[in-house]
Design a protein around this motif. Sequence first.
Motif, short mmCIF file in Angstrom:
data_model
loop_
_atom_site.label_atom_id
_atom_site.label_comp_id
_atom_site.label_asym_id
_atom_site.label_seq_id
_atom_site.Cartn_x
_atom_site.Cartn_y
_atom_site.Cartn_z
N ALA A 1 11.65 11.12 1.42
CA ALA A 1 10.32 11.73 1.29
C ALA A 1 9.37 10.90 0.42
O ALA A 1 8.18 10.82 0.70
N THR A 2 9.91 10.31 -0.64
CA THR A 2 9.11 9.51 -1.57
C THR A 2 9.91 8.29 -2.00
O THR A 2 11.12 8.23 -1.78
N ALA A 3 9.25 7.38 -2.67
CA ALA A 3 9.94 6.18 -3.15
C ALA A 3 11.06 6.51 -4.12
O ALA A 3 12.05 5.80 -4.20
N GLY A 4 10.95 7.61 -4.84
CA GLY A 4 11.97 8.00 -5.80
C GLY A 4 13.08 8.87 -5.23
O GLY A 4 14.05 9.17 -5.91
N GLN B 1 0.81 -1.21 0.00
CA GLN B 1 0.00 0.00 0.00
C GLN B 1 0.85 1.26 0.00
O GLN B 1 0.42 2.30 -0.51
N ARG B 2 2.04 1.19 0.59
CA ARG B 2 2.93 2.34 0.69
C ARG B 2 4.37 1.86 0.52
O ARG B 2 4.69 0.73 0.86
N PRO B 3 5.25 2.76 0.06
CA PRO B 3 6.67 2.39 -0.07
C PRO B 3 7.39 2.49 1.26
O PRO B 3 6.89 3.09 2.22
N ILE B 4 8.58 1.93 1.31
CA ILE B 4 9.43 2.08 2.49
C ILE B 4 10.01 3.49 2.46
O ILE B 4 10.68 3.87 1.50
N LEU B 5 9.73 4.26 3.51
CA LEU B 5 10.24 5.62 3.62
C LEU B 5 11.11 5.81 4.85
O LEU B 5 11.72 6.85 5.03
N PHE C 1 11.55 -1.75 8.63
CA PHE C 1 11.25 -1.05 7.39
C PHE C 1 9.81 -0.58 7.44
O PHE C 1 8.88 -1.40 7.50
N LEU C 2 9.64 0.74 7.43
CA LEU C 2 8.33 1.33 7.69
C LEU C 2 7.92 2.30 6.59
O LEU C 2 8.76 2.84 5.87
N CYS C 3 6.63 2.59 6.55
CA CYS C 3 6.09 3.51 5.55
C CYS C 3 6.23 4.96 5.97
O CYS C 3 6.00 5.85 5.15
N GLY C 4 6.56 5.21 7.19
CA GLY C 4 6.70 6.58 7.68
C GLY C 4 5.41 7.19 8.14
O GLY C 4 5.34 8.40 8.37
N ALA C 5 4.36 6.40 8.31
CA ALA C 5 3.04 6.93 8.69
C ALA C 5 2.92 7.23 10.18
O ALA C 5 1.85 7.59 10.64
N GLY C 6 3.97 7.07 10.93
CA GLY C 6 3.89 7.33 12.36
C GLY C 6 3.98 6.03 13.14
O GLY C 6 4.46 5.03 12.65
N ASN C 7 3.52 6.09 14.34
CA ASN C 7 3.58 4.91 15.21
C ASN C 7 2.61 3.85 14.73
O ASN C 7 1.44 4.12 14.50
N HIS C 8 3.14 2.65 14.59
CA HIS C 8 2.33 1.51 14.23
C HIS C 8 2.12 0.65 15.47
O HIS C 8 2.98 0.60 16.35
N LYS C 9 1.00 -0.03 15.51
CA LYS C 9 0.74 -0.97 16.59
C LYS C 9 1.52 -2.25 16.33
O LYS C 9 1.81 -2.59 15.18
#
Length: 101
Positions: free
Chosen positions: A88-91, A25-29, A46-54
Amino acid sequence: MADKLSTQVNDSGAAVVCIHVAKGQRPILRAERDEPVSPEDSGWQFLCGAGNHKEEEAQVWAVSEILSKDETLADYIDLPAGTLLVRATAGSRWSDATGRN
């Protein structure tokens, strides 16, 4: 790149992956390396950067699976515990958020 992955990178061990990356759903950021807690643990997250994950939103993958998903990490995978890479982005290019570089 395949030769590089097979001959220069220690791609063994397990890594934590957030659910968004695991499902594509999201790239590794964000890539963060802690001290491993067991011989099979690489210490990498390896995380998407969306904040704290459970905790229940995490999966365990082999580091080699991560590298097949995102080859841009191959140059960094042998960095020591305490490494924090962000982009910041996948690229975008990876930068060391610890300020060591």
